[in-house]
Design a protein around this motif. Structure first.
Motif, PDB file in Angstrom:
ATOM      1  N   LEU A  32       0.822  -1.206   0.000  1.00 33.51           N
ATOM      2  CA  LEU A  32       0.000   0.000   0.000  1.00 33.51           C
ATOM      3  C   LEU A  32       0.860   1.262   0.000  1.00 33.51           C
ATOM      4  CD1 LEU A  32      -2.987  -0.812   2.390  1.00 33.51           C
ATOM      5  CD2 LEU A  32      -2.910  -0.862  -0.107  1.00 33.51           C
ATOM      6  N   GLY A  33       2.022   1.165   0.638  1.00 35.52           N
ATOM      7  CA  GLY A  33       2.932   2.313   0.625  1.00 35.52           C
ATOM      8  C   GLY A  33       3.387   2.639  -0.786  1.00 35.52           C
ATOM      9  N   PHE A  34       3.719   1.629  -1.552  1.00 36.09           N
ATOM     10  CA  PHE A  34       4.145   1.869  -2.935  1.00 36.09           C
ATOM     11  C   PHE A  34       2.965   2.234  -3.829  1.00 36.09           C
ATOM     12  CE2 PHE A  34       8.173   0.052  -1.680  1.00 36.09           C
ATOM     13  CZ  PHE A  34       9.067   0.775  -2.466  1.00 36.09           C
ATOM     14  N   ALA A  35       1.766   1.752  -3.503  1.00 28.94           N
ATOM     15  CA  ALA A  35       0.584   2.170  -4.250  1.00 28.94           C
ATOM     16  C   ALA A  35       0.340   3.666  -4.051  1.00 28.94           C
ATOM     17  CB  ALA A  35      -0.634   1.369  -3.805  1.00 28.94           C
ATOM     18  N   ALA A  36       0.486   4.125  -2.798  1.00 32.10           N
ATOM     19  CA  ALA A  36       0.325   5.548  -2.517  1.00 32.10           C
ATOM     20  C   ALA A  36       1.408   6.373  -3.207  1.00 32.10           C
ATOM     21  CB  ALA A  36       0.354   5.794  -1.001  1.00 32.10           C
ATOM     22  N   LEU A  37       2.641   5.860  -3.192  1.00 36.06           N
ATOM     23  CA  LEU A  37       3.742   6.556  -3.856  1.00 36.06           C
ATOM     24  C   LEU A  37       3.499   6.622  -5.363  1.00 36.06           C
ATOM     25  CD1 LEU A  37       6.533   7.857  -3.634  1.00 36.06           C
ATOM     26  CD2 LEU A  37       7.535   5.560  -3.864  1.00 36.06           C
ATOM     27  N   ALA A  38       2.981   5.545  -5.938  1.00 37.52           N
ATOM     28  CA  ALA A  38       2.673   5.533  -7.368  1.00 37.52           C
ATOM     29  C   ALA A  38       1.640   6.599  -7.708  1.00 37.52           C
ATOM     30  CB  ALA A  38       2.156   4.159  -7.777  1.00 37.52           C
ATOM     31  N   PHE A  39       0.627   6.725  -6.860  1.00 38.44           N
ATOM     32  CA  PHE A  39      -0.408   7.742  -7.072  1.00 38.44           C
ATOM     33  C   PHE A  39       0.186   9.149  -7.017  1.00 38.44           C
ATOM     34  CE2 PHE A  39      -3.443  10.715  -5.154  1.00 38.44           C
ATOM     35  CZ  PHE A  39      -4.461  10.683  -6.095  1.00 38.44           C
ATOM     36  N   ILE A  40       1.039   9.398  -6.028  1.00 41.26           N
ATOM     37  CA  ILE A  40       1.632  10.727  -5.864  1.00 41.26           C
ATOM     38  C   ILE A  40       2.544  11.070  -7.041  1.00 41.26           C
ATOM     39  CG2 ILE A  40       3.234  12.086  -4.446  1.00 41.26           C
ATOM     40  CD1 ILE A  40       2.126  10.512  -2.005  1.00 41.26           C
ATOM     41  N   VAL A  41       3.394  10.123  -7.422  1.00 37.15           N
ATOM     42  CA  VAL A  41       4.332  10.364  -8.527  1.00 37.15           C
ATOM     43  C   VAL A  41       3.582  10.652  -9.824  1.00 37.15           C
ATOM     44  CG1 VAL A  41       6.074   9.287  -9.997  1.00 37.15           C
ATOM     45  CG2 VAL A  41       6.227   9.071  -7.508  1.00 37.15           C
TER      46      VAL A  41
END
Length: 265
Positions: A32-41
Motif C-alpha cells: 500500500l505504501g508503494f501504491a500511494a507513492l505511485a499515485f503521488i508520482v
C-alpha cells in the motif's frame, strides 16, 4: 525456474483466491505504501507533463495536438514503468513468502525487484502495445462478428498478463531475452484446455478495473471534472494492480502445477 519448488497450493479455485489475498496481506503496508507513492508520482507528473512535453520538443510548441500527444505518451509511459515495479514487487514478495515459513525481509524483496525492474518495464510496454493493437483491431473492425471475439480476446489478454510473473521470478533464462520469452512461457502455461476455466475467471477480474475506469472517465468528462482521465484511471490502477498481481502469481503457479501433472502422451 521450477514453479513448483517448495510451494504447495490448494486444489480448489476458492482456495487459490484465499492464498493470493492472504499472501498480499502479509506485506500490506509495503504494497500500500508503494501504491500511494505511485499515485503521488503520477499526480506530480500529470501536473508537470505539459511543460515537460514542450521542453522535450520545442518544435511542437505551436501545435497543441502534437504537444498533447507527447504529454499523453509521458504519462502513459510512466504508468507502465510504475506498474511494472509494483507487479515485480508483489510477485517476488508472494513467491518468497510461499517458499519459506518466515516472511522474507522487505529489503531483500525490494532489492530483487529493483534488479529486475528494467526487464519488467520493457515487458509491460511490449504487452500493452500488443494489447492496444489487438483491441483497436477488434473495436474498429467493420465486421460486427469481431465483437463476438471479445471474450476470446480478454482470455488471451489474461494469459498475456501472466508474463509479468515469469519475468519477476525466472532465474534461468537470459535476461536480455526474458521480456520476449516470458510471453511465450505465459501463453504455454495458461492456454492449455485444463486451465481455460480458471484463466477465464482471472481474465474477467482483470477487466473489471478497466471497465470501472471507462465508466468513471465518461462521467467525469460529462461533469467537466479537472484532470478527468487522471482521476478515472490512476487511483483505481494504484489500488488494484497489486491485488490482481498477487492473484496472477498464484494462478500462474497453479497453471504450471496442473500442466506438469498432465500425463505425458
Amino acid at each position: 525456474m521450477n514453479e513448483r519448488d517448495d510451494i504447495r497450493l490448494p486444489e480448489g479455485t476458492g482456495g487459490l483466491f484465499e492464498v493470493a489475498f492472504v499472501s498480499y496481506g502479509r506485506r500490506l503496508p509495503l504494497y500500500l505504501g508503494f501504491a500511494a507513492l505511485a499515485f503521488i508520482v503520477q499526480g506530480m507528473l500529470m501536473l508537470a507533463a505539459p511543460k515537460l512535453a514542450l521542453a522535450m520538443h520545442g518544435l511542437f510548441a505551436s501545435d497543441p495536438t502534437k504537444t498533447e500527444g507527447i504529454r499523453e505518451g509521458l504519462v502513459q509511459g510512466a504508468n507502465f514503468v510504475i506498474d511494472a515495479f509494483i507487479c515485480g514487487l508483489v510477485t517476488i514478495g508472494v513467491v518468497a513468502d510461499l517458499r519459506t515459513r518466515t516472511p522474507a525481509d522487505d529489503r531483500a524483496v525490494l532489492g530483487d525487484t529493483l534488479a529486475r525492474w528494467w526487464i519488467l518495464a520493457l515487458l509491460v510496454v511490449v504487452v500493452n502495445l500488443l494489447f492496444s493493437s489487438m483491441l483497436q483491431d477488434v473495436l474498429t473492425s467493420d465486421d460486427p462478428t469481431m465483437l463476438l471475439l471479445l471474450p476470446v480476446f480478454l482470455v488471451f489478454l489474461g494469459a498475456l498478463s501472466l508474463a509479468t510473473v515469469v519475468a519477476a521470478v525466472d532465474r534461468t533464462t537470459n535476461e536480455a531475452l526474458l521480456p520476449i520469452l516470458s510471453i511465450g512461457r505465459s501463453l504455454q502455461v495458461a492456454l492449455p484446455f485444463p486451465n481455460l476455466g480458471r484463466l477465464a475467471i482471472y481474465s474477467a477480474l482483470l477487466a473489471v478495473p478497466t471497465i470501472v475506469s471507462l465508466l468513471a472517465a465518461h462521467e467525469f468528462q460529462i461533469r467537466h471534472v479537472p484532470f478527468a482521465e487522471f482521476w478515472a484511471w490512476v487511483p483505481i490502477d494504484a489500488l488494484t494492480v497489486g491485488p490482481l498481481q498477487a492473484l496472477a502469481t498464484i494462478f500462474y503457479l497453479d497453471f504450471a502445477r496442473r500442466l506438469a501433472a498432465r500425463p505425458v502422451p
